[in-house]
Design an enzyme around this catalytic site. Structure first.
Site: not given
Length: 284
Positions: A101-103
């Protein structure tokens, strides 16, 4: 918000650091390794966990986050790949499904290009490969990063009077619901002398001194050998739509799904997110 009990343990790495893991202990099921976003921790996947009991789910606290050790060096993007490789070697994971998720999605995407033989399937939540920058922006990016490091060294935190205060502060700076922020904050805080302080390494807030060129980022994407699922939040990061137009053609095999919710849709709309994951992995 659904929650499930997961076993926590610490994994020693070859370089002496320890990384904290949350494990649903469903050995024998397909192995699913989850990487959280920047300044989050493994608890960000707890709402998903009850819906993923057909997987052996292991959620990593990335170095500097949650209950994992801090690094002695700056947090540079390529080093996240080294961290994940060390973790997989120490844990004995030969081949697995990788969820980010995300990073965590940026790390997962790049890692799948560098070590394609390890990744069976790749699931990207609100992230579509490493951040890139035009060549001409390099001098200014390096300058901003160095000045930002100086500010990090000088910054001191007084902590928070309560968990509620920390949750409110997190909601002000992130696209996240109070319930989701509380779950992350509970794992990210420690009480010292009556005040609540972040466990996370302050240097995580340093700017990256260098980003890849778009050509380098797409070279990593083209090296991914497995099927890829990209899930974005309906009210998530708008820039991902333009990035999809730019990069989708570089993937050998990718599909996109949209789930109602913000950047942390996997925490607030967990059941729908899990259905997308299970369908993609052909679990049911």
């Amino acid at each position: 918000m659904n929650r499930v009990s997961m076993r926590e343990y610490r994994l020693p790495l070859a370089d002496g650091r320890e990384v904290a893991l949350l494990d649903n202990d469903r050995q024998g099921k397909p192995l699913l390794i989850a990487l959280h976003g920047w300044l989050d921790n493994g608890a960000s996947f707890l709402p998903l966990a009850p819906y993923l009991d057909d997987f052996h789910l292991i959620c990593i606290d990335l170095p500097g986050h949650g209950h994992s050790d801090h690094k002695s060096t700056p947090y540079v993007f390529i080093d996240w790949l080294d961290d994940l490789h060390q973790i997989s070697q120490a844990a004995g994971w030969q081949r697995f499904v990788l969820l980010g998720h995300s990073l965590g999605a940026l790390i997962a995407c790049a890692y799948a290009g560098v070590f394609p033989e390890q990744i069976e399937r790749l699931i990207l939540l609100e992230g579509l490969g490493p951040l890139s920058q035009p060549d001409e922006s390099v001098p200014e990016q390096v300058r901003r990063a160095i000045l930002n490091r100086s500010r990090t060294r000088e910054r001191a935190s007084a902590g928070f009077a309560s968990l509620d205060e920390a949750v409110a502060a997190r909601c002000k700076v992130a696209d996240i619901s109070p319930a989701a922020a509380r779950l992350i904050c509970e794992r990210q805080l420690v009480v010292r002398e009556g005040r609540w302080h972040w466990r996370s390494d302050p240097r995580l807030r340093d700017l990256s001194p260098l980003r890849m060129s778009e050509g380098q980022a797409q070279a990593l994407i083209r090296a991914i050998a497995c099927p890829v699922l990209f899930i974005r939040g309906e009210q998530g990061f708008e820039a991902l739509l333009a990035q999809w137009q730019q990069r989708a053609g570089a993937f050998r095999q990718i599909e996109m799904a949209v789930v109602a919710g913000n950047h942390h849709f996997h925490m607030d709309n967990s059941a729908k997110t899990a259905v997308c994951i299970e369908n993609f992995c052909q679990i049911r």
